[in-house]
Design a protein around this motif. Sequence first.
Motif, PDB file in Angstrom:
ATOM      1  N   TRP A 139      -9.297  -8.789   9.953  1.00  0.00           N
ATOM      2  CA  TRP A 139      -9.975  -9.325   8.771  1.00  0.00           C
ATOM      3  C   TRP A 139      -9.119  -9.221   7.514  1.00  0.00           C
ATOM      4  N   MET A 140      -8.385  -8.134   7.394  1.00  0.00           N
ATOM      5  CA  MET A 140      -7.607  -7.959   6.171  1.00  0.00           C
ATOM      6  C   MET A 140      -6.495  -6.955   6.394  1.00  0.00           C
ATOM      7  N   LYS A 141      -5.510  -7.011   5.504  1.00  0.00           N
ATOM      8  CA  LYS A 141      -4.446  -6.022   5.491  1.00  0.00           C
ATOM      9  C   LYS A 141      -4.630  -5.154   4.243  1.00  0.00           C
ATOM     10  N   MET A 142      -4.416  -3.856   4.414  1.00  0.00           N
ATOM     11  CA  MET A 142      -4.536  -2.947   3.268  1.00  0.00           C
ATOM     12  C   MET A 142      -3.620  -3.398   2.137  1.00  0.00           C
ATOM     13  N   GLU A 143      -4.112  -3.300   0.908  1.00  0.00           N
ATOM     14  CA  GLU A 143      -3.334  -3.764  -0.238  1.00  0.00           C
ATOM     15  C   GLU A 143      -2.341  -2.721  -0.734  1.00  0.00           C
ATOM     16  N   GLU A 144      -2.408  -1.508  -0.184  1.00  0.00           N
ATOM     17  CA  GLU A 144      -1.501  -0.437  -0.578  1.00  0.00           C
ATOM     18  C   GLU A 144      -0.805   0.125   0.664  1.00  0.00           C
TER      19      GLU A 144
END
Length: 233
Positions: A48-53
């Motif tokens: 669903w998403m990749k961590m932004e940090e």
Amino acid sequence: MELVFLEEDQPEYFPDPRNADDSGLVALSKSLGTKRIIAAYKQGIFPWMKMEEPPYLWCWYSPNPRMLLYPNEFKTPRSLAKAIKNNTYEIRVDQNFAKVMSNCASIKRSHEESSWIEPDMQIDYGLLHQQGIAHSIETYLDGELAGGLYGLALGNAFFGESMFFHMPEASKACLAKLVSIASKYNFHFIDCQVHTSHLEKLGAVKVDRTIFLEKLQQSLAGKPKDLNWQAIQ
């Protein structure tokens, strides 16, 4: 459940999504990869998403409930019916998968701060498209791409990933075409992943994750007969 970090040398392993909480976060991984993506969908899981940090890990989900659209329950809004009747858009299948993905990645959405469709995701799903697993449906107006959607076809199910539009009804026309394909070839459902009021108005319904996983295994046991995506008009 304890959050699992997926090993790079075991791309097809995932923990049982039934043990996840309702938010659905199942596992984390450093990379995607086509084998891992296929294995995930077959187990009711999707990236669903990749961590932004840092360390920028991919998050894999199997939310509860799941949002499904059964082809025979699709609701055609009056404005869409008019666009279809007037042949407002030319509809094509699998003619510009990469451009559909890039548009889905760049389109601004009111409920999202940024896109989850990262460049590495576009590469891997592009490879799945080359393998005949990922597909796009596109609408054109005067030869220009006006809207589109993409997703994966596995067994008798289609797993919708994202859609975009630049013109009114352009993405809904793509969905209507997908529903037509799903009806003709006896797809059990179109997976819409998570609830939105927009999808609900089009006929999608919430399904308990346990029931969804049972339906998923039933759908994977079959294969649409004589379905040639490249030949669809």
